[in-house]
Design an enzyme around this catalytic site. Sequence first.
Site, PDB file in Angstrom:
ATOM      1  N   ALA A 131       0.791  -1.112  -0.036  1.00 14.02           N
ATOM      2  CA  ALA A 131       0.032   0.040  -0.016  1.00 14.02           C
ATOM      3  C   ALA A 131       0.994   1.232   0.115  1.00 14.02           C
ATOM      4  O   ALA A 131       2.004   1.144  -0.058  1.00 14.02           O
ATOM      5  CB  ALA A 131      -0.856  -0.080   1.436  1.00 14.02           C
ATOM      6  N   SER A 132       0.138   2.442  -0.004  1.00 11.22           N
ATOM      7  CA  SER A 132       0.903   3.555  -0.204  1.00 11.22           C
ATOM      8  C   SER A 132       1.809   3.956   1.059  1.00 11.22           C
ATOM      9  O   SER A 132       2.761   4.483   1.014  1.00 11.22           O
ATOM     10  CB  SER A 132      -0.117   4.725  -0.284  1.00 11.22           C
ATOM     11  N   ILE A 133       1.529   3.457   2.194  1.00  9.25           N
ATOM     12  CA  ILE A 133       2.131   3.842   3.578  1.00  9.25           C
ATOM     13  C   ILE A 133       3.513   2.619   3.723  1.00  9.25           C
ATOM     14  O   ILE A 133       4.452   2.762   4.340  1.00  9.25           O
ATOM     15  CB  ILE A 133       1.408   4.042   4.740  1.00  9.25           C
ATOM     16  N   GLN A 135       4.057  -2.100   3.283  1.00  8.74           N
ATOM     17  CA  GLN A 135       3.907  -3.199   2.872  1.00  8.74           C
ATOM     18  C   GLN A 135       4.077  -4.411   3.716  1.00  8.74           C
ATOM     19  O   GLN A 135       4.729  -4.352   5.009  1.00  8.74           O
ATOM     20  CB  GLN A 135       4.633  -3.481   1.374  1.00  8.74           C
ATOM     21  N   LYS A 150       4.703  -5.715   9.090  1.00  5.66           N
ATOM     22  CA  LYS A 150       4.196  -4.606   8.185  1.00  5.66           C
ATOM     23  C   LYS A 150       5.371  -3.387   8.244  1.00  5.66           C
ATOM     24  O   LYS A 150       5.839  -3.172   9.564  1.00  5.66           O
ATOM     25  CB  LYS A 150       3.043  -3.750   8.633  1.00  5.66           C
ATOM     26  N   ASP A 283     -12.121   1.506  10.144  1.00  2.00           N
ATOM     27  CA  ASP A 283     -12.058   1.094   8.517  1.00  2.00           C
ATOM     28  C   ASP A 283     -12.307  -0.155   8.325  1.00  2.00           C
ATOM     29  O   ASP A 283     -11.576  -0.961   7.909  1.00  2.00           O
ATOM     30  CB  ASP A 283     -10.808   1.627   7.982  1.00  2.00           C
TER      31      ASP A 283
END
Length: 553
Positions: A131-133, A135, A150, A283
């Site tokens: 993802a953008s922030i 992996q 992560k 989320d």
Amino acid sequence: MIKKRIRYIQRYQDILTALFHYGFGHLVRDLGLLDFVRSPKKKKDAKYYRSTAERLRLLLEELGPTFIKLGQVASTRSDIFPDYLINELTKLQDHVPPFPYKDVKAIIEEDLRAPLHEIFHSFDEEPIAAASIGQVHRAELPTGEKVVVKIRRPQIEKLVLTDLAILEDLIGLAEERLIWAKRFNLLDVFHEFAEALKLEMNYREEAQNTERILRQSEDDKYVEVPEVYKDFSTKRILTIAYIEGVKITSIREEDGYNPSEVAENFANGLFQQIFVHGFFHGDPHPGNIFVKKDGKIALIDFGMVGRLSTEMRQNLALLVIGLKSRHTDKVLKALKNTNIVQDHVNQELLRDDLDALRLRYYDLPISEISLGEAVQDLFAVANKHQCKVPSDLTILGKSLLSVERIVSSLDPDLRIMDLIEPFGRTLIKERYDPRRLSSLFKNEVVDSIELLRDFPRELRALTKSVHHGKVKVEISVPEVDRLINKIDKVSNKVAFAIVLMSFSIIMVGIIVGASLTSEPTILLQLPAIEIGFVIAILMFIWIIYSIIRSGRF
């Protein structure tokens, strides 16, 4: 602002040129930043002719992680933005390739201060998600536990902080120059977003959130949360237990799952977090929810969470009861109690709009009412009347919508309102519990005694301040703009009179000076007296006319 633009000139140009490319050049022009734009392509591509919302989504995806996250947060603010924009922003995806394994290895070894092969028994080089922030990689600890690790992207913090500084500058400029930007209070929304994004980049925050939900869920028969391995976690690394399960939207009856039971367990588990504990997953999209073989729901990724105080939860229960009974005054009272309705709001007009909202749902059976949509509609009405909706309530609205969508995909006959009602009744009972009321009364008495005890000291301090002339007085003028305009007019007229007087003195000086010299000058050859006299008369007539017209003489 100028310093920021010089310091981040390259990134400024990237952002402003992208705005041009996607058809938002008028915005750059209105902000007065055309000089920062590189020459855009002459030929407009197919993206230019798409809808405004779609072009905005594509723009955010092109500009990268910060802007993608901004759009995702904006998609939760239905109290501010229109539905067509919200629907498009919910499609935002992190189309980001994984970063190299050598960077992963370097970050882990730097933060955990040991070679990677000594830290983990095994570590998969290929990520299972990017993802953008950050992996995610699968690994195994030396003690045999299977985990997922992560890792935050290298240099992502520097990029995000740069983008946040630029965005703050651009939004502040927009609020100064664009009326619609000021009306939306975009700078306040941005500051909430910036704070949330900074926390999301700090994996220690996510670890703490995960541990708190884990403690809440110890006796929960519906929900399971993975364990956090603190010794293998840092600000840039998060290591949690690996979850064996199937994504909630991928379960099938032929594989032994009961979709209706899974839907009910999932909803009850989330409602337990929201209405009982007041700390919940912010989320809950399908990628963060897995179903285990025993039917338990496993939740991951607690980078975004919502918080509701006891008072807020009880007022939320009043809101649900008001919606269920279609009672406008109860809904209005709940909104007041949550501090959404401030003193400046015209409550009569607000009540009219809430009544119109009630009529919209009046003929619908309660089982067919979407709680998430009803809450979003309430927030839209609140925004229309310039009420400020707390960010935790907007996260709640988004979470409720996500729960409803997942539940309806698993069991269309299962109604959220039927599941949520018992939680609402429990909260209402707690609100009027004699023990709670007794505790509140005791606290009020203690506060009153403290106030009376402090009153003489505060009075002496006030008297002393008055004696020394240190009392600060704030004056609120309802029509301050009109007052300022009048002051401006008066000052302009005074200035005009001073100019007239100065002109007259100069004219007299010129004439006297010219008459005392024996040498012929250009001034003596000009009709200076006649010209000066005419100008003075015209200015005098103008001042007299202005004074008479103002009616202040």
